[in-house]
Motif scaffolding. Structure first.
Motif, short mmCIF file in Angstrom:
data_model
loop_
_atom_site.label_atom_id
_atom_site.label_comp_id
_atom_site.label_asym_id
_atom_site.label_seq_id
_atom_site.Cartn_x
_atom_site.Cartn_y
_atom_site.Cartn_z
N LEU A 163 -0.38 11.21 11.02
CA LEU A 163 0.74 10.36 11.39
C LEU A 163 0.35 8.92 11.05
O LEU A 163 -0.68 8.42 11.52
CB LEU A 163 1.06 10.48 12.87
CG LEU A 163 2.24 9.64 13.38
CD1 LEU A 163 3.56 10.16 12.79
CD2 LEU A 163 2.30 9.63 14.90
N ILE A 164 1.18 8.27 10.27
CA ILE A 164 0.89 6.91 9.80
C ILE A 164 1.83 5.92 10.46
O ILE A 164 3.06 6.14 10.50
CB ILE A 164 1.04 6.83 8.27
CG1 ILE A 164 0.05 7.78 7.59
CG2 ILE A 164 0.83 5.40 7.77
CD1 ILE A 164 0.27 7.92 6.09
N SER A 165 1.29 4.82 10.97
CA SER A 165 2.10 3.67 11.37
C SER A 165 2.37 2.87 10.11
O SER A 165 1.47 2.23 9.56
CB SER A 165 1.36 2.82 12.40
OG SER A 165 1.28 3.47 13.64
N VAL A 166 3.59 2.92 9.64
CA VAL A 166 3.93 2.33 8.34
C VAL A 166 4.03 0.81 8.47
O VAL A 166 4.66 0.29 9.39
CB VAL A 166 5.25 2.92 7.82
CG1 VAL A 166 5.65 2.27 6.50
CG2 VAL A 166 5.14 4.43 7.66
N GLU A 167 3.42 0.12 7.54
CA GLU A 167 3.52 -1.34 7.47
C GLU A 167 4.45 -1.78 6.35
O GLU A 167 5.13 -2.80 6.47
CB GLU A 167 2.12 -1.94 7.26
CG GLU A 167 1.16 -1.64 8.42
CD GLU A 167 -0.27 -2.03 8.08
OE1 GLU A 167 -0.47 -3.07 7.42
OE2 GLU A 167 -1.18 -1.30 8.49
N ALA A 168 4.48 -1.03 5.25
CA ALA A 168 5.36 -1.36 4.12
C ALA A 168 5.73 -0.07 3.41
O ALA A 168 4.95 0.88 3.37
CB ALA A 168 4.68 -2.33 3.17
N ALA A 169 6.94 -0.05 2.84
CA ALA A 169 7.41 1.12 2.09
C ALA A 169 8.06 0.63 0.80
O ALA A 169 8.82 -0.34 0.80
CB ALA A 169 8.41 1.93 2.90
N PRO B 146 15.06 8.57 3.57
CA PRO B 146 14.50 8.43 2.22
C PRO B 146 13.20 7.64 2.23
O PRO B 146 12.73 7.20 3.27
CB PRO B 146 15.62 7.68 1.47
CG PRO B 146 16.34 6.93 2.52
CD PRO B 146 16.25 7.75 3.78
N GLY B 147 12.65 7.44 1.04
CA GLY B 147 11.41 6.69 0.89
C GLY B 147 10.26 7.58 0.49
O GLY B 147 9.94 8.54 1.21
N SER B 148 9.64 7.30 -0.67
CA SER B 148 8.63 8.20 -1.22
C SER B 148 7.23 7.60 -1.25
O SER B 148 6.29 8.29 -1.69
CB SER B 148 9.03 8.62 -2.64
OG SER B 148 9.20 7.47 -3.46
N GLU B 149 7.04 6.36 -0.83
CA GLU B 149 5.69 5.78 -0.82
C GLU B 149 5.59 4.77 0.32
O GLU B 149 6.53 4.03 0.60
CB GLU B 149 5.37 5.10 -2.16
CG GLU B 149 6.39 4.07 -2.60
CD GLU B 149 6.13 3.52 -3.99
OE1 GLU B 149 5.01 3.70 -4.53
OE2 GLU B 149 7.04 2.88 -4.55
N THR C 62 10.14 12.36 0.92
CA THR C 62 11.07 11.57 1.73
C THR C 62 10.33 11.07 2.97
O THR C 62 9.21 11.49 3.24
CB THR C 62 12.28 12.41 2.19
OG1 THR C 62 11.80 13.55 2.93
CG2 THR C 62 13.12 12.89 1.00
N GLY C 63 11.00 10.16 3.73
CA GLY C 63 10.50 9.81 5.04
C GLY C 63 9.86 8.46 5.20
O GLY C 63 9.55 8.05 6.32
N ALA C 64 9.64 7.71 4.11
CA ALA C 64 8.85 6.47 4.20
C ALA C 64 9.62 5.30 4.82
O ALA C 64 9.00 4.34 5.28
CB ALA C 64 8.33 6.07 2.83
N LEU D 266 2.44 0.13 -5.43
CA LEU D 266 1.56 0.61 -6.49
C LEU D 266 1.80 2.06 -6.87
O LEU D 266 1.84 2.41 -8.05
CB LEU D 266 0.10 0.45 -6.03
CG LEU D 266 -0.96 1.02 -6.98
CD1 LEU D 266 -1.07 0.14 -8.23
CD2 LEU D 266 -2.31 1.12 -6.29
N CYS D 267 1.98 2.91 -5.87
CA CYS D 267 1.80 4.34 -6.07
C CYS D 267 2.77 4.92 -7.10
O CYS D 267 2.35 5.45 -8.14
CB CYS D 267 1.94 5.06 -4.73
SG CYS D 267 1.11 6.65 -4.68
#
Length: 336
Positions: A33-39, A63-66, A93-95, A122-123
């Motif tokens: 489980l990641i606490s997202v900082e940027a997508a 949505p969101g892939s990275e 999805t999910g970012a 980047l990814c």
């Protein structure tokens, strides 16, 4: 626990959807489980909203892939990552969410010195461009590389990586500002074209492409009416890379052109390749990280939006108004 996410409940344009509170999942097995900082925000995300991508997630979805962030929890079978690790994650999805649950093998360490926005930018773009140029086309030093839509995320990455791989880079974009960005990333030749062109402008671009003396490799993330012109400019034995269709239409290519040119039409589906060849994808990412550490590669995140403005970011991408990558920044206001 809940967190905020941009949720698509029914298919439609960006502003038909909203950010809302959703339950925070707990990782099981080999999940993290990641606490997202940027997508990162990408053109395929806009297609998902309308059900026009290669796959359609079950509704509702985010949505969101990275994404880039910090691991908040791990499942009992996780062996290569720990709570507190700074990471980049790729996901179908999910970012666009403050919390992201992904398999362990979808996570890569965030390179030292890389900001969250750079990590999120980047990814997909640089991963796609490197896979396209190095593995699919096998671009060689001294060859001529034509990049359509060169100011977009994949386009700018292709300009930057083409320069690093020793090619003569030709960037095509629609405005002077976008062409300047292409030049800053390594494009030596700059060609301007409009999103909608009459026969006169098409003839002008055709003549400019002929003056190049033949294109060895073409990266095309745009499609539409310019694809045939670019194929006609291919050198003998050239490689035409089909990356996407940001123009909104899939071109119908006269198949006599590849025959007459002795050139190849080659498909680039980076996400599918990553799933099939995870070890090779990790090698590519390590190379990107090395170039970043050396200072020779810098992802351009030209605009950032808070999660609450995810629809605005998607609309900007959909209208082809972005230069480089667009990112969402999270505030992570998770609550009980």
């Amino acid at each position: 626990m809940t967190h905020r996410a941009y949720v698509v409940s029914s298919l439609g344009p960006p502003h038909a959807h909203r950010v809302q509170d959703v339950p925070t999942p707990s990782p099981t097995g080999s999940e993290v489980l990641i606490s997202v900082e940027a997508a990162g925000v990408n053109y395929p995300d806009t297609l998902l909203l309308r059900g026009r991508y290669q796959f359609t997630p079950s509704l509702p979805f985010t949505p969101g892939s990275e994404a880039c962030g910090t691991i908040a929890a791990v499942g009992p079978d996780v062996t290569s990552h720990a709570v507190g690790d700074r990471v980049i994650a790729r996901t179908p999805t999910g970012a666009f969410s403050e919390k992201l649950l992904v398999p362990e093998d979808s996570v890569l360490p965030l390179p030292a010195g890389m900001s969250p926005a750079e990590g999120a930018a980047l990814c997909l773009a640089h991963g796609t461009a490197l896979y396209a140029l190095r593995r699919v086309a096998q671009l060689r030093r001294g060859e001529t590389l034509l990049v359509l839509g060169a100011a977009g995320g994949v386009g700018l990455a292709a300009c930057e990586l083409g320069r690093l791989l020793g090619a003569r880079v030709v960037g095509c974009a629609s405005t002077g500002e976008k062409l300047a960005a292409c030049a800053a990333k390594g494009a030596e030749v700059l060609l301007q074209y409009g999103p909608e062109a009459g026969e006169r402008e098409k003839r002008r671009l055709r003549d400019e492409l002929r003056e190049l003396g033949g294109v060895d490799v073409c990266v095309d993330p745009v499609g539409g009416e310019w694809s045939e012109l670019a194929i006609r400019a291919m050198a003998w034995g050239g490689r035409y890379l089909v990356v996407g269709f940001a123009a909104g239409s899939i071109p119908r290519v006269p198949l006599n052109l590849p025959l007459l040119k002795g050139c190849s039409l080659m498909g680039v589906f980076w996400g599918s390749w990553c799933a099939r060849e995870p070890a090779a994808a990790a090698e590519d990412f390590a190379l990107l990280a090395k170039w970043h550490a050396e200072g020779s590669l810098r992802p351009l995140c030209s605009q950032t939006f808070e999660l609450a403005r995810a629809a605005d970011a998607l609309a900007l991408i959909e209208q082809r108004g972005a230069c480089g990558k667009v990112c969402l920044l999270m505030q992570n206001r998770s609550k009980l």
